[in-house]
Every structure is written in structure tokens, then in C-alpha cells.
Design a protein around this motif. Structure first.
Motif, PDB file in Angstrom:
ATOM      1  N   THR A 144     -13.776  42.365  44.732  1.00 27.70           N
ATOM      2  CA  THR A 144     -12.890  43.503  44.491  1.00 27.70           C
ATOM      3  C   THR A 144     -13.641  44.751  44.032  1.00 27.70           C
ATOM      4  O   THR A 144     -13.208  45.869  44.258  1.00 27.70           O
ATOM      5  CB  THR A 144     -11.856  43.133  43.406  1.00 27.70           C
ATOM      6  OG1 THR A 144     -11.330  41.850  43.718  1.00 27.70           O
ATOM      7  CG2 THR A 144     -10.723  44.128  43.380  1.00 27.70           C
TER       8      THR A 144
ATOM      9  N   ARG B 137      -7.871  46.772  45.354  1.00 31.85           N
ATOM     10  CA  ARG B 137      -7.670  45.415  45.884  1.00 31.85           C
ATOM     11  C   ARG B 137      -7.356  45.469  47.379  1.00 31.85           C
ATOM     12  O   ARG B 137      -7.790  44.629  48.149  1.00 31.85           O
ATOM     13  CB  ARG B 137      -6.544  44.715  45.121  1.00 31.85           C
ATOM     14  CG  ARG B 137      -7.021  44.201  43.760  1.00 31.85           C
ATOM     15  CD  ARG B 137      -6.170  43.063  43.276  1.00 31.85           C
ATOM     16  NE  ARG B 137      -4.959  43.546  42.627  1.00 31.85           N
ATOM     17  CZ  ARG B 137      -4.876  43.761  41.315  1.00 31.85           C
ATOM     18  NH1 ARG B 137      -5.903  43.544  40.539  1.00 31.85           N
ATOM     19  NH2 ARG B 137      -3.758  44.197  40.784  1.00 31.85           N
TER      20      ARG B 137
ATOM     21  N   ARG C 226      -9.344  43.765  50.469  1.00 31.45           N
ATOM     22  CA  ARG C 226      -8.685  42.927  51.457  1.00 31.45           C
ATOM     23  C   ARG C 226      -9.051  43.401  52.866  1.00 31.45           C
ATOM     24  O   ARG C 226      -9.329  42.614  53.759  1.00 31.45           O
ATOM     25  CB  ARG C 226      -7.163  42.975  51.254  1.00 31.45           C
ATOM     26  CG  ARG C 226      -6.437  41.681  51.619  1.00 31.45           C
ATOM     27  CD  ARG C 226      -4.945  41.891  51.692  1.00 31.45           C
ATOM     28  NE  ARG C 226      -4.578  43.120  52.418  1.00 31.45           N
ATOM     29  CZ  ARG C 226      -4.657  43.248  53.727  1.00 31.45           C
ATOM     30  NH1 ARG C 226      -5.055  42.263  54.465  1.00 31.45           N
ATOM     31  NH2 ARG C 226      -4.314  44.401  54.292  1.00 31.45           N
TER      32      ARG C 226
ATOM     33  N   ALA D   8      -0.973  31.499  44.827  1.00 36.51           N
ATOM     34  CA  ALA D   8      -2.428  31.390  44.925  1.00 36.51           C
ATOM     35  C   ALA D   8      -2.809  29.948  45.261  1.00 36.51           C
ATOM     36  O   ALA D   8      -2.095  29.014  44.914  1.00 36.51           O
ATOM     37  CB  ALA D   8      -3.070  31.803  43.609  1.00 36.51           C
TER      38      ALA D   8
ATOM     39  N   LEU E 283      -9.488  28.654  41.121  1.00 39.48           N
ATOM     40  CA  LEU E 283      -8.788  29.511  42.095  1.00 39.48           C
ATOM     41  C   LEU E 283      -9.614  29.658  43.364  1.00 39.48           C
ATOM     42  O   LEU E 283     -10.759  30.090  43.317  1.00 39.48           O
ATOM     43  CB  LEU E 283      -8.591  30.919  41.520  1.00 39.48           C
ATOM     44  CG  LEU E 283      -7.401  31.274  40.635  1.00 39.48           C
ATOM     45  CD1 LEU E 283      -6.184  31.606  41.479  1.00 39.48           C
ATOM     46  CD2 LEU E 283      -7.113  30.197  39.639  1.00 39.48           C
TER      47      LEU E 283
ATOM     48  N   LYS F  50      -8.037  31.061  46.374  1.00 36.17           N
ATOM     49  CA  LYS F  50      -7.531  32.225  47.093  1.00 36.17           C
ATOM     50  C   LYS F  50      -6.484  32.919  46.248  1.00 36.17           C
ATOM     51  O   LYS F  50      -5.634  32.272  45.642  1.00 36.17           O
ATOM     52  CB  LYS F  50      -6.847  31.770  48.395  1.00 36.17           C
ATOM     53  CG  LYS F  50      -7.658  31.964  49.652  1.00 36.17           C
ATOM     54  CD  LYS F  50      -6.809  31.504  50.835  1.00 36.17           C
ATOM     55  CE  LYS F  50      -7.436  31.873  52.147  1.00 36.17           C
ATOM     56  NZ  LYS F  50      -6.579  31.427  53.275  1.00 36.17           N
ATOM     57  N   LYS F  51      -6.539  34.230  46.224  1.00 32.58           N
ATOM     58  CA  LYS F  51      -5.521  34.997  45.523  1.00 32.58           C
ATOM     59  C   LYS F  51      -4.230  34.956  46.326  1.00 32.58           C
ATOM     60  O   LYS F  51      -4.232  34.584  47.507  1.00 32.58           O
ATOM     61  CB  LYS F  51      -5.967  36.458  45.360  1.00 32.58           C
ATOM     62  CG  LYS F  51      -7.248  36.616  44.589  1.00 32.58           C
ATOM     63  CD  LYS F  51      -7.417  38.038  44.115  1.00 32.58           C
ATOM     64  CE  LYS F  51      -8.359  38.797  45.041  1.00 32.58           C
ATOM     65  NZ  LYS F  51      -8.706  40.120  44.510  1.00 32.58           N
ATOM     66  N   SER F  52      -3.143  35.380  45.683  1.00 26.14           N
ATOM     67  CA  SER F  52      -1.865  35.336  46.396  1.00 26.14           C
ATOM     68  C   SER F  52      -1.850  36.305  47.583  1.00 26.14           C
ATOM     69  O   SER F  52      -1.050  36.145  48.506  1.00 26.14           O
ATOM     70  CB  SER F  52      -0.703  35.630  45.436  1.00 26.14           C
ATOM     71  OG  SER F  52      -1.037  36.690  44.581  1.00 26.14           O
ATOM     72  N   ASP F  53      -2.749  37.302  47.590  1.00 25.82           N
ATOM     73  CA  ASP F  53      -2.813  38.186  48.754  1.00 25.82           C
ATOM     74  C   ASP F  53      -3.739  37.631  49.841  1.00 25.82           C
ATOM     75  O   ASP F  53      -4.001  38.280  50.844  1.00 25.82           O
ATOM     76  CB  ASP F  53      -3.236  39.605  48.345  1.00 25.82           C
ATOM     77  CG  ASP F  53      -4.677  39.676  47.854  1.00 25.82           C
ATOM     78  OD1 ASP F  53      -5.361  38.632  47.839  1.00 25.82           O
ATOM     79  OD2 ASP F  53      -5.121  40.769  47.480  1.00 25.82           O
TER      80      ASP F  53
ATOM     81  N   LEU G 120     -11.978  34.419  46.140  1.00 24.20           N
ATOM     82  CA  LEU G 120     -12.534  34.727  44.831  1.00 24.20           C
ATOM     83  C   LEU G 120     -13.961  34.227  44.804  1.00 24.20           C
ATOM     84  O   LEU G 120     -14.397  33.496  45.683  1.00 24.20           O
ATOM     85  CB  LEU G 120     -11.709  34.004  43.762  1.00 24.20           C
ATOM     86  CG  LEU G 120     -10.369  34.698  43.569  1.00 24.20           C
ATOM     87  CD1 LEU G 120      -9.254  33.710  43.440  1.00 24.20           C
ATOM     88  CD2 LEU G 120     -10.445  35.583  42.338  1.00 24.20           C
TER      89      LEU G 120
END
Length: 565
Positions: A164, A212, A216, A283, A297, A299-302, A306
Motif C-alpha cells: 500500500t 489503497r 489495487r 478477508a 491475513l 487477502k484484504k477484503s478488497d 498483504l
RNA sequence: GCGCCUGUAGCUCAGGGGAUAGAGCAACUGCCUUCUAAGCAGUGGGCCGCAGGUUCGAUUCCUGCCAGGCGCGCCA
């Protein structure tokens, strides 16, 4: 020295009715060298034999025959103290070192084995701060220590070039920096943008969201994002290379996190196929409750990955490519949990890598007032520290040895040596408070002290024009200054092995300090050149052996062994 | 709140079941007509954070407490 301890154990074994190995493990080194080279406490024997420890020690001292190995065997307060035959030990060590050099006593336990060391690993777009000194010099030293033991070492610089932060940088660059010449200002400029971003983002959360989104897009292969990313990367790598060059550090691979990008999806797939991945609040995570840890974690929710995902992919990549014995990560202790999670996920996957991950952690560099923060622009640049140290070394040379040739290069080696050794002489785990006076100190237990000692030894050998052959003199070998020095020389190989076992360069650092101290005592008290011919030859052999080991020790720590200073 | 790490001389740190706890810095003192004084030698300076426990023996191992540092789901 170890070989003599082994021999002693074998000779003692029948009297003690124990296997030699066990006898060896009972041995201690007496606190006072005058008491002997080896002590065997007899307190545990007391129970089995149902006799007073002092009595057992006395009985052993009376009956054992150590002819040809020991000079002195005595029982003192429940200890059996043994002093080796001085001449035997000194002769063996000096002739061994003369014959084999640094390899004397090195069992090469790493033969045909590999170890992957991840160290330094700076983040692009962030300046190379003093905080990065530790991972860089510890990792560099460990790589040499492992290589010394025969390991095939793969040195990886895992550049932080993904994540990020790049979104943040793109936002800052488009908003505040467009048109500026990055090529000219380099990382300084990126650093200012990074700091400015965080200042602005405090009041304006939309910036974080935008950042962010840019990351992406970068992960999605957006050409605009990609172009910015390439630019930032190029600018940063230039600066890193400069620092590594000053420090004399090289890597086998400089691979950014982005290198593992193609492996991310397959890695996640593998984890999912094993039924380890679950969705939680949108996530993708691996539950680690069975290890008593918070989840990892993936994968992020988007949908963006990570760094844990990238670490997993990288660990699998390294393990499957090299099949090493160990995967070392020289990373600050604030990431302890992350590496425990990494190992845990790998274990859940049934991967051998799970047992190879070793987090070589270290304490934080901080200011007396508190921690350093890149985001707030509150850091010290490593290049500034190195520069000031080199200037200081140059000034001292100017004052003490103005005729010295190659002054600039030696000032560089000594200045850098002060900084590098200043870090390595302490155990890794302690936090370090940054202090200019302390980091620029050149007296006492410092890099320059070691280099100075090496230069002294070199000067003697130079003046003697190398007549070290000939017969060794017992007199010169066993006097009160030579003998402790020689015995210490005999501990070099085991010391290196110990440093590797604990992932601790400071073990070598302390050894080298002891060696320098012992040598300086010898140098001060024993006239070398111009003594009786046989004595001179012997002392020169001792000086040469010391120079050899000292130089190697410095090399293992990443310091230059200078001939003059 | 939970987890990890650290508490040793005024300062920075070694030691890690055993004998008298060691270095360096700082302070004071001595040593350059002899191999580099960035050195060598000496003096002073310590409830090894506190309290229990295990042990023949604990600064070291275990437990609790106190103090500090660092972590604890979409940062790296």
C-alpha cells in the motif's frame, strides 16, 4: 583447545566410570586461569558415590595418570582442576595455525548444506535509515559466519517494493511532486513526499482510501501505476547500492517482494486446497487458534494481498528451489508474531519449510526521547552517520599519522568499521539508543581498536621481514603473556561455530575483542624483534597467527583489516 | 486485557546451575630515547529489579510481582 579437552575426556573416562562424551560435557573453564584449563565439578558424583565431593576430587587427582597431557592436576574444594602441558598445547596451536591458517580446528559442519539468509531488505521510497543498519550488518556477518563453517549461503535482499505504501507514494507524487526531478533529488524527495502524505492524511482520510485504490490498480497491472512504481524503484535502488558499496556488502539476489507476485495466486490456491483458508469479514485468513495465535491475513477484503502472503510465497519459493537446512530472517523483533505465524501456516500446510524458518530478531534503534518514525520524518540517515564517522577517522589520521598513504581509503575503512562494530558488539536482542558520542567513539572496545591492533601486528611482521620459520622456543611459547594469547587463538574455530548456533555475530565480536586485548598485552610486555633468534622466530609466529585470526574475525564481522592506520 | 522481549557498576554491555560476578566508557593516577600511546597498567565504583520455589549450590532454571520496550485482521 577443544582437541585437548576431548583427549582429556578420553583419558579421564575410565577413572570416572563414564563415557568420554559425558566427561566432556561435565567440563568447565575455571574463573581464574591460574587454577587450570579445565575444571570438573565433583558435586553430582558425590550422590552416586556417596562421598564428599572434595574427597572424590582428591581421590581422582591422586590416581589418574595424565602423563604427556597435563602439567598439573589438583583437587580444590570439590573441583578437579587440570592444567594442560603448556608447551604441548602452545606448540600444537601455533604449528597448527602456521600450517592451516584460519581453517585450523574448523570442522566445516556446514559442508554440503545450504542456508538462505534474508537480510537488510529495505523499503523502497524510504531512506536507508540508521534503523536498517542492524539487519544489514547482522545479516552480512551471519552470512560470512555460516560460509566459514562450510555452508553454501544464499544471501537474499528482500526489497520492500510492493504494498500500500506505493499507493501512498503515487498519491503524494501526483498531488505534490509532479514535475520535480526525482532523478536529481532521489530518495530524499520520495521521503519528503512520504512524510507529507502522512501529515495530510491525518486530516484527510480520503487520501488513505485513494492510496489503497492505487495499490489495487498496481496489483491489477494498471500501466500508469506501473510506470510510477518503476520510477520510484529505480531512484531508491540507486541509493541502496551506494550504501552497500560503502559498507562492502553484496547479495546473491536482490529480489523485491514484487518478484513473488506470480507466485501469490498459486500459493493462496495451495492453502485453499488444503482447506486452510477461510473468509472472515470479507478477508481471506488462515485461522491459527490451534497455535494460540491471531489469524494470518492472506487477502484484504478488497482482494489485494498483504505482505504475509508475499512472505509465504517467498518462503515456499526459497525452500523448493534451494532445499536449505535453514531459512533465516534477520528482521526486527517487532515482527516476532509475523514469523511465528509464517512458520505456523507452513506447518499446517505440511511444508518442511515450517521447521526451517528462523527469525533472527533484534532490538530497536531509538532516540532517548522515544522511537524513530519514518512517517514523521524523525530518523537518522545511515549515510550521514557513515559520513561523519569517516570524517572523524580522517581527522584522527591527520593528527596521528599524517604521512599515511591512501588516507582517504583507510579513513573509510576505519570510519565504517567503527559503525559496524559498534552495532555487532552487543547481543542482537537489546534495543539501541542512538547517541552521536557513543557511535563515534574510537577508544576502548571499538572497531578502530581492533583494526589498530591488526595494524600493529602487521607493522611488526613488516619490520621483521618475515623470518618466522625455524624451531619454536618453549620459553617464548609459555611465558605469562604468550600462553594465554595462544590458548585464545586455539578457541577461534569453536567460537565461530557457537556464533552460528546462536545466530549471534556478537559472539565473534567479543572473541575478537578478547584476542586484541590479549595480543596488546603480549605486545606491550614482550619484545619481539631483536630478541634471541629462536625467541624472535617464535614470537613472530605468534604475531603472524594472531594477525591471521584477527583478520579473519574482522572479516566475519564485515570490517576491513588494515595494514596501517 | 493477552502475548513476546529486556532489567547486572554512574553509563554501554559480557557472563547464564557451581569457586572471588567481568570488560569498555566516564573520573583519578602511572607508562612514549626501544616493534604504531586509536595502546598498556593501576585506583575507586555492585541487595545481578523485588519476593517466593526447585537444588548440595541460583545472578543463571521455575512461578508471581514491579519497571521499561515491542506486538495483538485488512500497514510493512
Amino acid at each position: 583447545m577443544e582437541q585437548f579437552r576431548q583427549q582429556l575426556a578420553a583419558r579421564l573416562a575410565p577413572y570416572m566410570e563414564k563415557p568420554a562424551e559425558e566427561v566432556r560435557s561435565m567440563m568447565e573453564t575455571p574463573p581464574n586461569p591460574a587454577w587450570g584449563d579445565v575444571a570438573i565439578p565433583c558435586f553430582t558424583l558425590a550422590k552416586v558415590k556417596r562421598q564428599a565431593p572434595a574427597k572424590i576430587a582428591a581421590a581422582l587427582a591422586g590416581e589418574i595418570d595424565l602423563l604427556g597431557l597435563a602439567d598439573k592436576v589438583e583437587a580444590v574444594g570439590g573441583y578437579l582442576n587440570i592444567t594442560f602441558d603448556s608447551s604441548l598445547v602452545a606448540r600444537e596451536i601455533i604449528s597448527g595455525l602456521t600450517r592451516e591458517g584460519v581453517d585450523y580446528g574448523n570442522a566445516k559442519i556446514g559442508q554440503d548444506k545450504k542456508v538462505v539468509i534474508d537480510f537488510s531488505s529495505p523499503n523502497i521510497a524510504k531512506p536507508f535509515g540508521i534503523g536498517h543498519l542492524r539487519t544489514t550488518v547482522i545479516g552480512h556477518s551471519l552470512s560470512r559466519i555460516y560460509a566459514e563453517l562450510g555452508y553454501d549461503v544464499v544471501r537474499v535482499n528482500h526489497i520492500g517494493d510492493w504494498g500500500t505504501q506505493f499507493g501512498k507514494l503515487i498519491v503524494a507524487y501526483t498531488l505534490y511532486g509532479e514535475g520535480d526531478s526525482l532523478v536529481q533529488d532521489g530518495v530524499e524527495k520520495l521521503f519528503r513526499l512520504y512524510v507529507k502524505f502522512h501529515q495530510e492524511a491525518e486530516a484527510n482520510f480520503a487520501l488513505e482510501v485513494e492510496a489503497r485504490e492505487w495499490f489495487r490498480r498496481l496489483e491489477g497491472g494498471d500501466p500508469v501505476a506501473r510506470r510510477y512504481w518503476e520510477l520510484f524503484k529505480e531512484v531508491s535502488l540507486e541509493e541502496f547500492k551506494r550504501v552497500y558499496q560503502v559498507l562492502g556488502i553484496e547479495f546473491d539476489y536482490i529480489l523485491g517482494e514484487s518478484f513473488y507476485e506470480p507466485y501469490l495466486a498459486p500459493t493462496i490456491q495451495e492453502i485453499a486446497d488444503k482447506g486452510l483458508a477461510v473468509l472472515s469479514d470479507g478477508a481471506l485468513i488462515v485461522d491459527l487458534e490451534s497455535f494460540g495465535m491471531p489469524p494470518c491475513l492472506l487477502k484484504k477484503s478488497d482482494g489485494a494481498t498483504l505482505y504475509a502472503t508475499r512472505d509465504l510465497a517467498a518462503a515456499l519459493y526459497r525452500d523448493r528451489l534451494y532445499h536449505p537446512e535453514l531459512l533465516l530472517y534477520v528482521v526486527g523483533q517487532e515482527q516476532t508474531l509475523v514469523f511465528r505465524q509464517l512458520a505456523a501456516v507452513l506447518k499446517l500446510m505440511g511444508e518442511p519449510a515450517g521447521d526451517k524458518v528462523e527469525h533472527v530478531s533484534f532490538g530497536l534503534f531509538k532516540f532517548p526521547e522515544g522511537r524513530m518514525s519514518t512517517r514523521r520524518g524523525n530518523i537518522i540517515f545511515l549515510e550521514d552517520v557513515l559520513q561523519r564517522s569517516i570524517e572523524m577517522a580522517a581527522a584522527i589520521i591527520e593528527a596521528k599519522n599524517p604521512e599515511l598513504q591512501d588516507k582517504a581509503e583507510i579513513a573509510r575503512q576505519v570510519g565504517v568499521g567503527a559503525i559496524v562494530f559498534g552495532d555487532l558488539r552487543h547481543g542482537r536482542i537489546k534495543d539501541v539508543t542512538f547517541d552521536w558520542d557513543e557511535i563515534l567513539n574510537f577508544d576502548g572496545e571499538t572497531g578502530p581498536y581492533l583494526q589498530y591492533t591488526h595494524a600493529r601486528a602487521s607493522a611488526v611482521l613488516r619490520k621483521a621481514e618475515g623470518s618466522t620459520g625455524g624451531e619454536l622456543s618453549d620459553f617464548a611459547l609459555t611465558d605469562e603473556y604468550a600462553l594465554p594469547l595462544i590458548k585464545l587463538l586455539g578457541e577461534f574455530a569453536p567460537t565461530v561455530a557457537k556464533a552460528a548456533a546462536f545466530f549471534e555475530p556478537s559472539v565473534v565480536a567479543r572473541y575478537v575483542l578478547d584476542l586484541a586485548q590479549e595480543f596488546n598485552r603480549f605486545y606491550h610486555n614482550c619484545r619481539i624483534i631483536g630478541s634471541d633468534e629462536k625467541v624472535e622466530g617464535t614470537r613472530l609466529a605468534i604475531v603472524l597467527a594472531t594477525k591471521t585470526i584477527l583478520a579473519r574475525g574482522l572479516y566475519l564481522l564485515g570490517l576491513a583489516a588494515v595494514e596501517r592506520m
